[in-house]
Design a protein around this motif. Structure first.
Motif, PDB file in Angstrom:
ATOM      1  N   TYR A  39       0.940  -0.995   0.065  1.00 42.32           N
ATOM      2  CA  TYR A  39       0.158   0.081   0.033  1.00 42.32           C
ATOM      3  C   TYR A  39       0.866   1.329  -0.068  1.00 42.32           C
ATOM      4  O   TYR A  39       0.374   2.365   0.129  1.00 42.32           O
ATOM      5  N   CYS A  40       2.111   1.387  -0.105  1.00 40.33           N
ATOM      6  CA  CYS A  40       3.093   2.332  -0.171  1.00 40.33           C
ATOM      7  C   CYS A  40       3.959   2.623  -1.383  1.00 40.33           C
ATOM      8  O   CYS A  40       3.963   1.599  -2.302  1.00 40.33           O
ATOM      9  N   LEU A  41       4.386   3.757  -1.474  1.00 40.30           N
ATOM     10  CA  LEU A  41       5.179   4.046  -2.600  1.00 40.30           C
ATOM     11  C   LEU A  41       6.068   5.099  -2.137  1.00 40.30           C
ATOM     12  O   LEU A  41       6.035   6.012  -1.124  1.00 40.30           O
ATOM     13  N   LYS A  87      -5.823   0.933  -2.553  1.00 41.92           N
ATOM     14  CA  LYS A  87      -4.716   0.645  -3.367  1.00 41.92           C
ATOM     15  C   LYS A  87      -5.112   1.431  -4.830  1.00 41.92           C
ATOM     16  O   LYS A  87      -4.331   1.718  -5.622  1.00 41.92           O
ATOM     17  N   ARG A  90      -2.960   4.280  -5.022  1.00 35.31           N
ATOM     18  CA  ARG A  90      -1.582   3.894  -5.331  1.00 35.31           C
ATOM     19  C   ARG A  90      -1.233   3.608  -6.684  1.00 35.31           C
ATOM     20  O   ARG A  90      -0.185   3.935  -7.280  1.00 35.31           O
TER      21      ARG A  90
END
Length: 279
Positions: A39-41, A87, A90
């Motif tokens: 769920y991260c960037l 998501k 993202r």
């Protein structure tokens, strides 16, 4: 600690103590971390000056219009971790770039489970560009892929509403290296030697750049160069377009294009080509 200092120390420790004090992370624990990373960037603002992290937190959600909540953590050197609740946000951040923060480029990158945000390579972005002054004979998939490969890695071609690629210009999404000068034209010849064609390249949603050196990340104000010596020009910045907007007229030709740009020889109607360089 400074990110460069961290990288140097880690490299030195790996060389001098390859197996010392090694622990093993169990699969279940690592899986928990990987699920969060999904769920991260990682993101970096490409700018000469230091970016105010509070302004990033306040303005980025408004600029990018996320559907869900996003937590933005500052990790130094104009670098951030975006933790998305959804998501879909993202995916949109990755696919709909490049994104600009007050004309500074924001580069989003996927993190792996064993990768830190400072070790990610932020030198490449994907961007939509347009090829103007292009002959109708070149408007087919093989020729456009061959032409786009002279700029970077071709990720997608815009065939237009009909899928025939016909229009005033060709449009394609290319992965480029932002540390290298942008190309503003390609010189193209054919096997029949009917003369060269100059394809003019414009870039959609292009952030500020140096019009002297054609590099993203600083402007000619940072270089302190004379405006009269600028080789890259404002018409290379194109407003965003879609398949329905491909009927516009091409921009004016440059007065004296740089002959060091790439040239290709294109076989008739887009068959496989060789690529010598014109002097």
């Amino acid at each position: 600690m400074d990110p460069d200092q961290i990288a140097r120390l880690v490299h030195e420790i790996k060389l001098s103590n390859p197996e010392d004090h090694k622990i093993t992370i169990f699969y279940y624990d690592l899986k928990l971390g990987e699920e969060r990373v999904a769920y991260c960037l990682a993101a970096r603002v490409i700018a000469v000056k230091a970016i105010n992290k509070e302004i990033i937190r306040a303005q980025i959600p408004r600029i990018m219009q996320f559907m869900g909540k996003v937590n933005i953590e500052f990790v130094g050197n104009n670098t951030f971790i975006f933790d998305f609740a959804l998501k879909v946000d993202r995916i949109r951040a990755l696919r709909e770039g490049p994104w600009n923060f007050f004309q500074d480029l924001i580069v989003f990158k996927v993190l792996t489970g064993l990768e830190g945000p400072q070790s990610v390579n932020y030198d490449e972005i994907s961007i939509w560009l347009q090829c103007h002054n292009i002959p109708v004979a070149f408007l087919n998939k093989p020729t456009l892929e061959n032409t786009g490969a002279q700029i970077g890695m071709v990720e997608k071609l815009d065939g237009g509403v009909s899928g025939s690629f016909l229009g005033w210009y060709a449009r394609m999404r290319i992965r480029i290296n932002i540390t290298e000068p942008l190309k503003i034209f390609i010189r193209v010849g054919t096997e029949k030697s009917e003369g060269d064609v100059i394809l003019l390249i414009t870039y959609e949603r292009l952030p500020d750049l140096c019009y002297q050196f054609g590099v993203i990340g600083h402007t000619f104000w940072n270089c302190g160069v004379n405006e009269s010596k600028m080789e890259f020009v404002a018409w290379m910045r194109e407003s965003a377009a879609d398949s329905k907007g491909r009927g516009r007229s091409p921009p004016p030709k440059p007065s004296s294009p740089n002959t060091n740009n790439t040239a290709i020889v294109v076989h008739e109607w887009g068959s496989e080509a060789t690529r010598p360089t014109y002097k």
